[in-house]
Design a protein around this motif. Structure first.
Motif, PDB file in Angstrom:
ATOM      1  N   GLY A 198     -10.893  26.557 -90.530  1.00 36.76           N
ATOM      2  CA  GLY A 198     -10.319  26.303 -89.223  1.00 36.76           C
ATOM      3  C   GLY A 198      -9.506  27.431 -88.645  1.00 36.76           C
ATOM      4  O   GLY A 198      -8.994  27.322 -87.526  1.00 36.76           O
ATOM      5  N   ARG A 199      -9.412  28.524 -89.370  1.00 36.61           N
ATOM      6  CA  ARG A 199      -8.609  29.656 -88.932  1.00 36.61           C
ATOM      7  C   ARG A 199      -9.528  30.788 -88.480  1.00 36.61           C
ATOM      8  O   ARG A 199     -10.412  31.210 -89.241  1.00 36.61           O
ATOM      9  CB  ARG A 199      -7.738  30.124 -90.096  1.00 36.61           C
ATOM     10  CG  ARG A 199      -6.745  31.222 -89.765  1.00 36.61           C
ATOM     11  CD  ARG A 199      -6.021  31.687 -91.024  1.00 36.61           C
ATOM     12  NE  ARG A 199      -4.919  32.569 -90.690  1.00 36.61           N
ATOM     13  CZ  ARG A 199      -3.680  32.159 -90.506  1.00 36.61           C
ATOM     14  NH1 ARG A 199      -3.388  30.880 -90.662  1.00 36.61           N
ATOM     15  NH2 ARG A 199      -2.724  33.017 -90.187  1.00 36.61           N
ATOM     16  N   PRO A 200      -9.374  31.328 -87.247  1.00 37.30           N
ATOM     17  CA  PRO A 200     -10.206  32.454 -86.835  1.00 37.30           C
ATOM     18  C   PRO A 200      -9.879  33.688 -87.660  1.00 37.30           C
ATOM     19  O   PRO A 200      -8.708  34.039 -87.824  1.00 37.30           O
ATOM     20  CB  PRO A 200      -9.858  32.658 -85.357  1.00 37.30           C
ATOM     21  CG  PRO A 200      -8.485  32.090 -85.214  1.00 37.30           C
ATOM     22  CD  PRO A 200      -8.406  30.957 -86.193  1.00 37.30           C
ATOM     23  N   MET A 259     -11.469  30.400 -76.927  1.00 37.78           N
ATOM     24  CA  MET A 259     -11.121  29.360 -77.895  1.00 37.78           C
ATOM     25  C   MET A 259     -11.232  27.966 -77.295  1.00 37.78           C
ATOM     26  O   MET A 259     -11.828  27.058 -77.889  1.00 37.78           O
ATOM     27  CB  MET A 259      -9.702  29.586 -78.426  1.00 37.78           C
ATOM     28  CG  MET A 259      -9.577  30.684 -79.465  1.00 37.78           C
ATOM     29  SD  MET A 259     -10.402  30.297 -81.044  1.00 37.78           S
ATOM     30  CE  MET A 259      -9.422  28.906 -81.613  1.00 37.78           C
ATOM     31  N   ALA A 260     -10.649  27.776 -76.111  1.00 40.06           N
ATOM     32  CA  ALA A 260     -10.567  26.431 -75.525  1.00 40.06           C
ATOM     33  C   ALA A 260     -11.927  25.884 -75.120  1.00 40.06           C
ATOM     34  O   ALA A 260     -12.208  24.698 -75.302  1.00 40.06           O
ATOM     35  CB  ALA A 260      -9.624  26.438 -74.327  1.00 40.06           C
ATOM     36  N   GLY A 274      -2.762  27.315 -82.829  1.00 37.30           N
ATOM     37  CA  GLY A 274      -3.248  26.702 -84.059  1.00 37.30           C
ATOM     38  C   GLY A 274      -3.180  27.716 -85.179  1.00 37.30           C
ATOM     39  O   GLY A 274      -2.741  28.863 -84.974  1.00 37.30           O
ATOM     40  N   PRO A 275      -3.617  27.367 -86.369  1.00 34.44           N
ATOM     41  CA  PRO A 275      -3.536  28.297 -87.500  1.00 34.44           C
ATOM     42  C   PRO A 275      -4.205  29.634 -87.179  1.00 34.44           C
ATOM     43  O   PRO A 275      -5.393  29.701 -86.898  1.00 34.44           O
ATOM     44  CB  PRO A 275      -4.281  27.561 -88.613  1.00 34.44           C
ATOM     45  CG  PRO A 275      -4.163  26.119 -88.251  1.00 34.44           C
ATOM     46  CD  PRO A 275      -4.207  26.069 -86.759  1.00 34.44           C
ATOM     47  N   GLY A 276      -3.409  30.698 -87.156  1.00 36.88           N
ATOM     48  CA  GLY A 276      -3.943  32.027 -86.945  1.00 36.88           C
ATOM     49  C   GLY A 276      -4.175  32.431 -85.508  1.00 36.88           C
ATOM     50  O   GLY A 276      -4.686  33.525 -85.260  1.00 36.88           O
ATOM     51  N   VAL A 310       9.898  33.571 -90.312  1.00 37.75           N
ATOM     52  CA  VAL A 310       9.728  32.128 -90.105  1.00 37.75           C
ATOM     53  C   VAL A 310       8.355  31.728 -90.624  1.00 37.75           C
ATOM     54  O   VAL A 310       7.452  32.566 -90.766  1.00 37.75           O
ATOM     55  CB  VAL A 310       9.856  31.738 -88.614  1.00 37.75           C
ATOM     56  CG1 VAL A 310      11.239  32.060 -88.077  1.00 37.75           C
ATOM     57  CG2 VAL A 310       8.781  32.416 -87.777  1.00 37.75           C
ATOM     58  N   ARG A 311       8.174  30.453 -90.875  1.00 35.00           N
ATOM     59  CA  ARG A 311       6.869  29.951 -91.294  1.00 35.00           C
ATOM     60  C   ARG A 311       5.937  29.844 -90.089  1.00 35.00           C
ATOM     61  O   ARG A 311       6.370  29.599 -88.969  1.00 35.00           O
ATOM     62  CB  ARG A 311       7.005  28.588 -91.965  1.00 35.00           C
ATOM     63  CG  ARG A 311       7.849  28.600 -93.231  1.00 35.00           C
ATOM     64  CD  ARG A 311       7.692  27.283 -94.003  1.00 35.00           C
ATOM     65  NE  ARG A 311       7.922  26.128 -93.152  1.00 35.00           N
ATOM     66  CZ  ARG A 311       9.118  25.583 -92.932  1.00 35.00           C
ATOM     67  NH1 ARG A 311      10.198  26.111 -93.488  1.00 35.00           N
ATOM     68  NH2 ARG A 311       9.241  24.517 -92.167  1.00 35.00           N
ATOM     69  N   GLU A 312       4.648  29.989 -90.356  1.00 31.68           N
ATOM     70  CA  GLU A 312       3.672  29.972 -89.274  1.00 31.68           C
ATOM     71  C   GLU A 312       3.729  28.673 -88.476  1.00 31.68           C
ATOM     72  O   GLU A 312       3.725  28.694 -87.243  1.00 31.68           O
ATOM     73  CB  GLU A 312       2.258  30.171 -89.819  1.00 31.68           C
ATOM     74  CG  GLU A 312       1.197  30.159 -88.718  1.00 31.68           C
ATOM     75  CD  GLU A 312      -0.210  30.291 -89.277  1.00 31.68           C
ATOM     76  OE1 GLU A 312      -0.855  31.314 -88.990  1.00 31.68           O
ATOM     77  OE2 GLU A 312      -0.655  29.363 -89.977  1.00 31.68           O
ATOM     78  N   GLU A 313       3.791  27.538 -89.178  1.00 33.53           N
ATOM     79  CA  GLU A 313       3.761  26.263 -88.463  1.00 33.53           C
ATOM     80  C   GLU A 313       4.975  26.101 -87.556  1.00 33.53           C
ATOM     81  O   GLU A 313       4.882  25.516 -86.469  1.00 33.53           O
ATOM     82  CB  GLU A 313       3.656  25.086 -89.442  1.00 33.53           C
ATOM     83  CG  GLU A 313       4.742  25.000 -90.494  1.00 33.53           C
ATOM     84  CD  GLU A 313       4.396  25.742 -91.761  1.00 33.53           C
ATOM     85  OE1 GLU A 313       4.927  25.358 -92.830  1.00 33.53           O
ATOM     86  OE2 GLU A 313       3.589  26.712 -91.709  1.00 33.53           O
TER      87      GLU A 313
END
Length: 466
Positions: A134-136, A167-168, A287-289, A330-333
């Motif tokens: 799910g991560r590009p 992406m969208a 989103g992730p990445g 910081v954390r990605e999320e």
């Protein structure tokens, strides 16, 4: 050879150039792929003063000021039976923004990103993205200039691909058109137009009709951009009745006294251009990445000239979020939640204000009242005029503000063209936190800093697990 980069940016417009330049200034390896060759034509010529501090952060403000663009002192509204002005200098910030030829301004921004160390590749289109869980993680590209093609891997993606919205539209399939803005814009350029005889210097004129409104923007090349925005159903009906778009456009000019007077001795020097169904938003801005910036994420009706503001603002937010993640601050999320919350907050406050305008013709004080309910408690002493001005100049997005974006989104997602915006939505606008530019106004526990470098900081240290 394009094969690997830390950060890939798709699109070289204001959102992409801003994000890429600010990331490069932080020392990251950034590659930008732009499918066109600059300069290239683009609409969206009226700029808000909120762009100035972002251009300053990029180090490009001096180049914009030296380009000779028309200084813009504000806006003047001929709305229904009333008239009023928005004067930038009255807000205590910069006395002007600009009316720009976008092909020239966008090239300045892209060339500046290149000077900052961004690997800029024009006439290079992204044909396909590859994902891992799910991560590009990679993109396949084609060069229209050399005929080459290849594959590039990356750690983070900034999708600033404009209305194409890679992406969208292609992968997330999450873009939604706004039913309340089923509009068509028709515009051309004129020479020999009169100078607006009221309002701030070189103001954009916004002039209503029963079925829509006009913009008139004076440009430094001696032309005036004059555009008509009207509902799609009305547009199609009048086009049939009058026998074409050209007749529809000129008939509307004749029925709008302010525009008719400005163009009395002017000559139309370009053919008409048309865009429709251009107001949209995607479900998620990150989103992730990846982050989605500028027109790739959302586009608002042009009534309040917010396009470049939202593009550069989201580019700055994205550069801060990604930079802090890559530095391990910081954390990605956390960073992505910060980005999506702040960006959507800004977009939806403006969306609500435009929606109120389209309710419409209830008079100046009605619009000012709704603007006041959208600004922060700290500005509660402002007049109705000042509250309206702070939002439409973009100043509220660069200072503390509040918005009940969940309440607004609930209404707008289900609204149809012509639906009113319930006033109880407007009265709930103090339920959300203020925009995060200090520890006291953090969102998701984070706030934005620009010194000593752009990034995110925690409002307080995380609690260690026991």
């Amino acid at each position: 050879m394009l094969d690997k980069t830390q950060i890939l940016v798709i699109g070289g417009g204001p959102a992409g150039s801003t994000a890429a330049g600010l990331l490069a200034r932080q020392g990251f390896q950034v590659t930008l792929l732009e499918r066109d060759s600059f300069p290239r034509y683009h609409i969206g010529e009226s700029i808000l003063p909120s762009c100035r501090p972002i251009f300053d952060q990029l180090g490009v403000l001096g180049k914009i000021e030296a380009a000779g663009f028309t200084p813009k002192g504000g806006a003047y509204f001929f709305w229904g039976e009333e008239e009023w002005e928005v004067r930038f200098a009255a807000q205590g910030g910069a006395p002007n923004a600009w009316q720009v030829v976008r092909s020239e301004m966008d090239k300045i921004l892209l060339d500046h990103a290149r000077e900052l160390g961004v690997g800029v590749h024009e006439q290079t289109a992204v044909r396909e993205l590859e994902f891992d869980a799910g991560r590009p993680v990679a993109a396949r590209w084609d060069s229209g200039e050399t005929g080459e093609s290849g594959r590039i891997t990356f750690d983070y993606l900034v999708d600033a691909s404009g209305r194409a919205g890679v992406m969208a539209t292609k992968y997330l399939k999450s873009r939604k058109l706004h039913g309340v803005f089923r509009n068509v814009a028709t515009w051309s350029y004129w020479k020999g137009a009169k100078k607006l005889d009221r309002g701030p210097e070189n103001a954009i004129a916004v002039c209503s009709l029963p079925e829509g409104w006009f913009w008139a923007i004076p440009l430094h090349d001696g032309t005036v951009s004059v555009g008509l925005v009207t509902g799609r159903e009305h547009f199609n009906e009048r086009k049939r009745e009058l026998g074409g778009i050209d007749r529809l456009y000129h008939d509307a000019i004749e029925r709008c006294p302010a525009i008719r007077d400005l163009l009395g001795e002017a000559t139309q020097v370009t053919e008409l251009k048309v865009e429709q169904d251009y107001s949209y938003v995607c479900d998620d801005f990150a989103g992730p990445g990846f982050v989605i910036s500028g027109d790739a994420a959302c586009f608002l009706d042009p009534l309040l000239s917010t396009g470049v503001h939202l593009a550069t603002y989201s580019g700055m937010l994205g550069a801060a979020a990604i930079g802090s993640v890559l530095r391990g601050e910081v954390r990605e999320e956390e960073a992505l939640e910060f980005y999506r919350t702040v960006y959507r907050h800004s977009y939806e406050r403006l969306l609500l204000l435009v929606s109120v305008f389209y309710e419409s013709y209830r008079g100046k004080d009605y619009h000012f009242y709704n603007a006041q309910s959208l600004t922060a408690d700290e500005h509660a002493g402002l007049s109705l005029q000042d509250s309206f001005d702070r939002i439409v100049t973009g100043i509220e997005d660069l200072s503390d503000a509040r918005a009940a974006y969940e309440r607004v989104r609930e209404h707008l997602n289900g609204a149809e063209s012509g639906d009113p915006i319930p006033l109880n939505n407007l009265n709930r606008l103090h339920e959300q936190k203020k925009l995060p530019f200090s520890p006291d106004t953090a969102v998701t526990g984070l706030y934005l800093v620009t010194e000593p470098e752009l990034g995110l900081r925690r409002a307080q240290a995380p609690v260690a697990p026991r």
